[in-house]
Design a protein around this motif. Sequence first.
Motif, PDB file in Angstrom:
ATOM      1  N   UNK A   1      26.574  44.153  36.902  1.00 40.13           N
ATOM      2  CA  UNK A   1      27.683  44.574  36.042  1.00 40.13           C
ATOM      3  C   UNK A   1      28.963  44.854  36.823  1.00 40.13           C
ATOM      4  N   UNK A   2      28.831  45.049  38.136  1.00 44.49           N
ATOM      5  CA  UNK A   2      29.993  45.439  38.940  1.00 44.49           C
ATOM      6  C   UNK A   2      31.153  44.453  38.808  1.00 44.49           C
ATOM      7  N   UNK A   3      30.926  43.127  38.878  1.00 41.82           N
ATOM      8  CA  UNK A   3      32.061  42.207  38.712  1.00 41.82           C
ATOM      9  C   UNK A   3      32.757  42.332  37.356  1.00 41.82           C
ATOM     10  N   UNK A   4      31.976  42.585  36.294  1.00 44.49           N
ATOM     11  CA  UNK A   4      32.573  42.727  34.964  1.00 44.49           C
ATOM     12  C   UNK A   4      33.429  43.985  34.887  1.00 44.49           C
ATOM     13  N   UNK A   5      32.945  45.058  35.488  1.00 42.28           N
ATOM     14  CA  UNK A   5      33.722  46.300  35.516  1.00 42.28           C
ATOM     15  C   UNK A   5      34.994  46.105  36.338  1.00 42.28           C
ATOM     16  N   UNK A   6      34.867  45.420  37.466  1.00 42.86           N
ATOM     17  CA  UNK A   6      36.016  45.162  38.329  1.00 42.86           C
ATOM     18  C   UNK A   6      37.098  44.394  37.574  1.00 42.86           C
ATOM     19  N   UNK A   7      36.684  43.349  36.856  1.00 41.30           N
ATOM     20  CA  UNK A   7      37.654  42.545  36.101  1.00 41.30           C
ATOM     21  C   UNK A   7      38.209  43.319  34.911  1.00 41.30           C
ATOM     22  N   UNK A   8      37.368  44.064  34.220  1.00 38.32           N
ATOM     23  CA  UNK A   8      37.800  44.803  33.032  1.00 38.32           C
ATOM     24  C   UNK A   8      38.878  45.816  33.366  1.00 38.32           C
ATOM     25  N   UNK A   9      38.702  46.507  34.516  1.00 34.01           N
ATOM     26  CA  UNK A   9      39.653  47.549  34.899  1.00 34.01           C
ATOM     27  C   UNK A   9      40.742  47.037  35.831  1.00 34.01           C
ATOM     28  N   UNK A  10      40.662  45.777  36.260  1.00 39.41           N
ATOM     29  CA  UNK A  10      41.674  45.216  37.150  1.00 39.41           C
ATOM     30  C   UNK A  10      41.705  45.887  38.504  1.00 39.41           C
ATOM     31  N   UNK A  11      40.533  46.137  39.089  1.00 37.91           N
ATOM     32  CA  UNK A  11      40.443  46.872  40.349  1.00 37.91           C
ATOM     33  C   UNK A  11      40.327  45.922  41.534  1.00 37.91           C
ATOM     34  N   UNK A  12      40.806  46.376  42.688  1.00 37.61           N
ATOM     35  CA  UNK A  12      40.581  45.618  43.917  1.00 37.61           C
ATOM     36  C   UNK A  12      39.313  46.145  44.593  1.00 37.61           C
ATOM     37  N   UNK A  13      38.954  45.540  45.729  1.00 38.96           N
ATOM     38  CA  UNK A  13      37.699  45.882  46.391  1.00 38.96           C
ATOM     39  C   UNK A  13      37.666  47.342  46.845  1.00 38.96           C
ATOM     40  N   UNK A  14      38.763  47.839  47.375  1.00 35.94           N
ATOM     41  CA  UNK A  14      38.773  49.219  47.857  1.00 35.94           C
ATOM     42  C   UNK A  14      38.625  50.208  46.710  1.00 35.94           C
TER      43      UNK A  14
END
Length: 395
Positions: free
Chosen positions: A34-47
Amino acid sequence: MNSSTLAIHTNKARFGTQAIFLVCGLGISSWAPMVPYVKDRLGLDESSIGLLLLFLGAGAILMMPVTGWLISKLGSRRVILGATVVMSTALPLLLLMNSPVTMALMLFLFGSGVGSVDVAMNAHGVQVQNLSDKPIMSSLHGLFSVGGLLGSLGIGFLIRSGLEPLWAAVAISCLLVILMLSQYKVLLDADTEQQVMARFTTPPSETFRSKVSWLHGQVLFLGALCFASFLSEGAMLDWGAIFLRDTKGVEESLAGIGYAAFSVAMAVMRLLGDGIVSRISSATVVIAGSLIGVAGFGLLIFSPWLVVTLAGFVLVGIGAANIVPVFFSEGGRLRDVPSSVAIPAITTMGYAGQLAGPAILGFLAQRTSLPTAFGFTGLLLFLVAVAYFVKSKKN
């Protein structure tokens, strides 16, 4: 309760505990895809996503000592029930959070449920092992590893089949609750658990009552060894793919093969571990396992051939597989320290190694190199072997 009835009850409790370990492994590993979906949903970078993940670890570590107190008041069965509900409820909600702040809070809640289940199931497993009077902790952790493999594959399969990530998470959550409820009645109740604990734990002396249980020498010793052992697992999880890509030149699409090899080897060895522990001493399991892990790190660091490097990952998995189960078993039989105190303490220190250890390795890698950081991890496993060898000679 006569002996035949007790044996049947113990067997049912063992199978029920195996199911709970499977549930915990499924729950934790279902979050990873789920981590990639959360990353894209919130527009977050790796850090930023890395910072958020710290809240999951913080929830788990902070809840572990609290869980020990809850077990002493309610029994591990009730704690498993409540914590599984928390973990299962939080899992799909992670995909609904629409800001980093709410995501951090939900990850903290999810981590709290995971950490509480982890401590409670290990405490319960130790008492079932004491009651059955034969090793079962390795197979319990083997079911956790199997759950870890099935969880990531299962939710990935549901998503690839066309199910929305949210509904895939809901399906997994429902499965977790159903599995837990189906086994709840066969788990040891609080009274039985207390009776077993009293049978295998020496009552604390008046001198000891005035001390902080966590600071007991044997608790700290086992916790420190758990820290080093869990750190090797964290190194494989968080740095294995990066090591293969950046150091060994493996293409990115195949970089996860090292952790896969490690995971399969660990799962198989844990499922076979009870038979191994029943035939040889726990000291041999820890010392030989640590040295096999050291040899594995040597292969994956120095080998120029990918096949041999992957053999190194396999050796680390084989070596590390049954070390931690032995430590939990020993923690459940310490003199003067109830398992409701020892298990949460050892678990907390161990998971600190798994969660904080990769950050330590990152610090070392930045200032030296990743192979050097892996070498440091191998050195810690060697020190585990030496420390346990010295301890076994004193006993």
